[in-house]
Write a protein that holds these residues in place. Structure first.
Motif, PDB file in Angstrom:
ATOM      1  N   ILE A  12       0.832  -1.222   0.000  1.00  0.00           N
ATOM      2  CA  ILE A  12       0.000   0.000   0.000  1.00  0.00           C
ATOM      3  C   ILE A  12       0.860   1.263   0.000  1.00  0.00           C
ATOM      4  O   ILE A  12       0.907   2.023   0.976  1.00  0.00           O
ATOM      5  N   THR A  13       1.574   1.503  -1.084  1.00  0.00           N
ATOM      6  CA  THR A  13       2.420   2.698  -1.157  1.00  0.00           C
ATOM      7  C   THR A  13       2.337   3.329  -2.545  1.00  0.00           C
ATOM      8  O   THR A  13       2.145   2.628  -3.543  1.00  0.00           O
ATOM      9  N   ASN A  14       2.490   4.659  -2.598  1.00  0.00           N
ATOM     10  CA  ASN A  14       2.534   5.353  -3.890  1.00  0.00           C
ATOM     11  C   ASN A  14       3.979   5.587  -4.339  1.00  0.00           C
ATOM     12  O   ASN A  14       4.274   6.480  -5.121  1.00  0.00           O
ATOM     13  N   LEU A  15       4.867   4.741  -3.850  1.00  0.00           N
ATOM     14  CA  LEU A  15       6.267   4.760  -4.285  1.00  0.00           C
ATOM     15  C   LEU A  15       6.345   4.673  -5.809  1.00  0.00           C
ATOM     16  O   LEU A  15       5.676   3.854  -6.437  1.00  0.00           O
ATOM     17  N   GLY A  16       7.151   5.532  -6.406  1.00  0.00           N
ATOM     18  CA  GLY A  16       7.315   5.516  -7.856  1.00  0.00           C
ATOM     19  C   GLY A  16       6.195   6.213  -8.609  1.00  0.00           C
ATOM     20  O   GLY A  16       6.272   6.376  -9.822  1.00  0.00           O
ATOM     21  N   LEU A  17       5.167   6.632  -7.884  1.00  0.00           N
ATOM     22  CA  LEU A  17       4.073   7.391  -8.484  1.00  0.00           C
ATOM     23  C   LEU A  17       4.140   8.856  -8.082  1.00  0.00           C
ATOM     24  O   LEU A  17       3.335   9.670  -8.538  1.00  0.00           O
ATOM     25  N   THR A  18       5.067   9.173  -7.203  1.00  0.00           N
ATOM     26  CA  THR A  18       5.250  10.558  -6.758  1.00  0.00           C
ATOM     27  C   THR A  18       6.713  10.781  -6.425  1.00  0.00           C
ATOM     28  O   THR A  18       7.403   9.863  -5.984  1.00  0.00           O
ATOM     29  N   GLU A  19       7.184  11.994  -6.659  1.00  0.00           N
ATOM     30  CA  GLU A  19       8.591  12.294  -6.409  1.00  0.00           C
ATOM     31  C   GLU A  19       8.735  13.472  -5.450  1.00  0.00           C
ATOM     32  O   GLU A  19       9.438  13.385  -4.458  1.00  0.00           O
ATOM     33  N   PHE A  20       8.070  14.586  -5.771  1.00  0.00           N
ATOM     34  CA  PHE A  20       8.092  15.754  -4.892  1.00  0.00           C
ATOM     35  C   PHE A  20       6.643  16.154  -4.611  1.00  0.00           C
ATOM     36  O   PHE A  20       5.904  16.470  -5.545  1.00  0.00           O
ATOM     37  N   GLU A  21       6.248  16.152  -3.369  1.00  0.00           N
ATOM     38  CA  GLU A  21       4.861  16.458  -3.019  1.00  0.00           C
ATOM     39  C   GLU A  21       4.470  17.869  -3.437  1.00  0.00           C
ATOM     40  O   GLU A  21       3.294  18.144  -3.691  1.00  0.00           O
ATOM     41  N   THR A  41      10.699   3.871 -12.602  1.00  0.00           N
ATOM     42  CA  THR A  41      11.885   3.160 -12.118  1.00  0.00           C
ATOM     43  C   THR A  41      13.090   4.082 -11.965  1.00  0.00           C
ATOM     44  O   THR A  41      14.092   3.695 -11.360  1.00  0.00           O
ATOM     45  N   ASP A  42      13.006   5.301 -12.519  1.00  0.00           N
ATOM     46  CA  ASP A  42      14.110   6.258 -12.394  1.00  0.00           C
ATOM     47  C   ASP A  42      13.984   7.135 -11.150  1.00  0.00           C
ATOM     48  O   ASP A  42      14.807   8.024 -10.929  1.00  0.00           O
ATOM     49  N   SER A  43      12.959   6.894 -10.346  1.00  0.00           N
ATOM     50  CA  SER A  43      12.805   7.641  -9.101  1.00  0.00           C
ATOM     51  C   SER A  43      14.037   7.446  -8.218  1.00  0.00           C
ATOM     52  O   SER A  43      14.639   6.373  -8.190  1.00  0.00           O
ATOM     53  N   LYS A  44      14.397   8.493  -7.480  1.00  0.00           N
ATOM     54  CA  LYS A  44      15.548   8.392  -6.590  1.00  0.00           C
ATOM     55  C   LYS A  44      15.196   7.694  -5.278  1.00  0.00           C
ATOM     56  O   LYS A  44      16.075   7.331  -4.497  1.00  0.00           O
ATOM     57  N   VAL A  45      13.901   7.475  -5.015  1.00  0.00           N
ATOM     58  CA  VAL A  45      13.475   6.976  -3.710  1.00  0.00           C
ATOM     59  C   VAL A  45      13.770   5.491  -3.487  1.00  0.00           C
ATOM     60  O   VAL A  45      14.265   5.125  -2.411  1.00  0.00           O
ATOM     61  N   PRO A  46      13.488   4.575  -4.442  1.00  0.00           N
ATOM     62  CA  PRO A  46      13.716   3.155  -4.168  1.00  0.00           C
ATOM     63  C   PRO A  46      15.118   2.811  -3.678  1.00  0.00           C
ATOM     64  O   PRO A  46      15.285   1.902  -2.854  1.00  0.00           O
ATOM     65  N   ILE A  93       2.141  -5.442   8.111  1.00  0.00           N
ATOM     66  CA  ILE A  93       2.468  -4.104   8.617  1.00  0.00           C
ATOM     67  C   ILE A  93       2.819  -3.196   7.443  1.00  0.00           C
ATOM     68  O   ILE A  93       3.561  -3.582   6.537  1.00  0.00           O
ATOM     69  N   SER A  94       2.274  -1.986   7.474  1.00  0.00           N
ATOM     70  CA  SER A  94       2.578  -1.014   6.426  1.00  0.00           C
ATOM     71  C   SER A  94       2.840   0.346   7.055  1.00  0.00           C
ATOM     72  O   SER A  94       2.657   0.543   8.259  1.00  0.00           O
ATOM     73  N   ILE A  95       3.258   1.280   6.211  1.00  0.00           N
ATOM     74  CA  ILE A  95       3.503   2.649   6.666  1.00  0.00           C
ATOM     75  C   ILE A  95       3.101   3.582   5.534  1.00  0.00           C
ATOM     76  O   ILE A  95       3.251   3.242   4.356  1.00  0.00           O
ATOM     77  N   ASP A  96       2.545   4.735   5.871  1.00  0.00           N
ATOM     78  CA  ASP A  96       2.093   5.676   4.861  1.00  0.00           C
ATOM     79  C   ASP A  96       3.274   6.275   4.091  1.00  0.00           C
ATOM     80  O   ASP A  96       4.404   6.316   4.576  1.00  0.00           O
ATOM     81  N   GLY A  97       2.976   6.797   2.894  1.00  0.00           N
ATOM     82  CA  GLY A  97       3.955   7.581   2.158  1.00  0.00           C
ATOM     83  C   GLY A  97       4.848   6.759   1.255  1.00  0.00           C
ATOM     84  O   GLY A  97       4.639   5.578   1.020  1.00  0.00           O
ATOM     85  N   TYR A  98       5.894   7.391   0.730  1.00  0.00           N
ATOM     86  CA  TYR A  98       6.834   6.745  -0.184  1.00  0.00           C
ATOM     87  C   TYR A  98       8.262   6.824   0.345  1.00  0.00           C
ATOM     88  O   TYR A  98       8.911   5.803   0.560  1.00  0.00           O
ATOM     89  N   TRP A  99       8.767   8.026   0.649  1.00  0.00           N
ATOM     90  CA  TRP A  99      10.070   8.133   1.319  1.00  0.00           C
ATOM     91  C   TRP A  99      10.056   7.342   2.620  1.00  0.00           C
ATOM     92  O   TRP A  99      11.035   6.702   2.993  1.00  0.00           O
ATOM     93  N   GLN A 100       8.905   7.404   3.317  1.00  0.00           N
ATOM     94  CA  GLN A 100       8.804   6.800   4.646  1.00  0.00           C
ATOM     95  C   GLN A 100       8.945   5.282   4.626  1.00  0.00           C
ATOM     96  O   GLN A 100       9.175   4.664   5.671  1.00  0.00           O
TER      97      GLN A 100
END
Length: 435
Positions: free
Chosen positions: A97-106, A132-137, A331-338
């Motif tokens: 349950i994450t928007n990782l890779g769907l957002t970069e800067f809020e 896949t080019d996101s810096k977050v993963p 167990i999950s956590i909100d957000g993408y960086w998080q």
């Protein structure tokens, strides 16, 4: 006119900053090549992910798959040996349950791609928007998070999520399971911790009831479409087919106990066993959840309770109460960086009443089962993908975690990331020692 020119200039500046930062973050970080030789990791404490721990164990993998897990022993003939005495081997953690890779800067709208206009969007597929080019993963991989469920948000039916591994050239390479689940945000009366809502309770109830009626009607229409032979294609209705035939799971977000019961009964009426997401008050109805074989994705253990009458520590204890009552938990956590803090959420849950290996299971094997990828991921068992990492310390403890090496499907991936690059850059500037 000037304000439009200024706004355009600021937008260009934001985008250029985004591009330059992203390119800097990805400097010298390329997806790893396929495994070319068998690897044996020896002498480590192996945390299987299903509750079993092997002391002084040996794990061997070849061609991206685990071929042997045993106590003692040594490197097989022809295998490259990694000596890990006193260290720990874990299955790759999975972020649901994450928007990782769907957002970069809020703050930059152009980088937000997780929410569509409208209430009924089952045709939305998060996978094709995954960046896949996101810096977050890369920052997540450094804490052992090697897979994620990329999930759309917004509306009543948000769309389909997909499970990806976090070291890929493109979304096709990243996909572990495409369109694993459809996501519903159960219509509910919003709760506020402080103050009163500007909308009356009656108006909120009417809005909730209207949304429920719309959802009921949409499901009825979608089921009729799936069972019939329509002459005209309707992408929204067609997208629901795999939910009804069981090849795509149904995740429903609900927190209030009455909403949870209503959501589960709604799914049962359509012969679907849902996965519950959120479940702030799930601990009040554990018998109901067990009877209906419901898995609960416990969101954000580090949080304040939603009700002023709740135990202030209830968010910390919720997962343990459910698991100890026999309810499967994730167990999950909100957000993408998080998401890089996901293992520490499990550590907190372990500190508040759950066995540590069961807490580990809640971010590995339990998650894999909920996402439908447990045949290939989630635990260190023979025949599964060699997606794992080596840590010098306890990976659920932010004080001791130190991921030395990580592998995704046997590929020895880079653990470099933007944070490490900036640390090195400014440590060198001020003559500090870089660890």
């Amino acid at each position: 006119m000037n304000k439009y020119i200024i706004a355009a200039a600021l937008s260009l500046l934001s985008v250029s900053t985004f591009v330059s930062t992203t390119s800097y973050a990805q400097a010298n970080i390329s997806p790893a090549a396929k495994q070319s030789q068998a690897i044996a990791i020896t002498g480590a404490t192996i945390h299987i992910g299903n509750g079993t721990v092997i002391e002084n164990g040996t794990l061997v993998f070849d061609k991206g798959k685990i071929v042997s897990v045993s106590a003692g022993g040594g490197a097989q003939s022809g295998a490259t040996e990694i000596k890990a005495n006193g260290k720990h081997i874990y299955p790759g953690f999975i972020a649901p349950i994450t928007n990782l890779g769907l957002t970069e800067f809020e703050s930059v709208k152009a980088t937000l791609d997780f929410n569509e206009i409208g209430n009924m969007n089952p045709h939305i597929r998060s996978l094709v928007a995954y960046n896949t080019d996101s810096k977050v993963p890369a920052t997540l991989r450094s804490n052992g998070v090697l897979m994620a469920q990329i999930t759309p948000q917004g509306g009543t039916i948000a769309g389909s999520s997909s499970v990806v591994q976090l070291d890929a050239w493109n979304w096709e390479d990243a996909a572990l399971r495409a369109d694993d689940a459809m996501h519903i945000n159960w219509p509910a009366i919003p709760r506020s911790r402080f103050g009163r809502s500007t909308m009356s309770e009656e108006a909120m109830r009417e809005r909730r009831d209207a949304a429920l009626s719309e959802l009921e009607a949409f499901f009825a229409e979608s089921k009729a479409y799936a069972e019939g032979k329509p002459s005209v294609t309707n992408p929204r209705l067609a997208a629901m087919k795999h939910v009804f035939d069981g090849t795509e799971k149904l995740f429903i977000t609900a927190d209030n106990q009455k909403d949870i019961v209503a959501a589960v009964n709604f799914a049962k009426k359509h012969k679907i066993t849902p996965v519950l997401v959120g479940g702030d008050e799930a601990h009040l109805i554990t018998d109901f959840l067990k009877e209906n074989n419901i898995t609960v994705v416990v969101k954000q253990p580090h949080a304040l309770p939603n009700s002023v009458d709740d135990d202030v520590n209830m968010p910390y204890k919720n997962a343990a109460v459910l698991a100890n009552a026999g309810v499967p938990i994730v167990i999950s956590i909100d957000g993408y960086w998080q998401q890089r803090n996901l293992p520490f959420m499990a550590g907190t849950v372990a500190a508040w009443g759950l066995d540590k290996e069961k807490a580990l299971q809640a971010i590995t094997l339990n998650t894999a089962r909920a996402l439908g990828i447990d045949k290939t991921a989630g635990s260190l068992e023979v025949g599964k993908d060699a997606t794992l990492f080596i840590s010098t310390g306890d990976a659920l403890d932010m004080k001791t975690i130190n991921v030395e090496q990580a592998f995704i499907q046997g590929r020895n991936i880079s653990l470099d990331n933007l944070h490490k690059q900036l640390n090195k850059k400014f440590s060198e500037k001020y003559g500090l020692k870089v660890n």
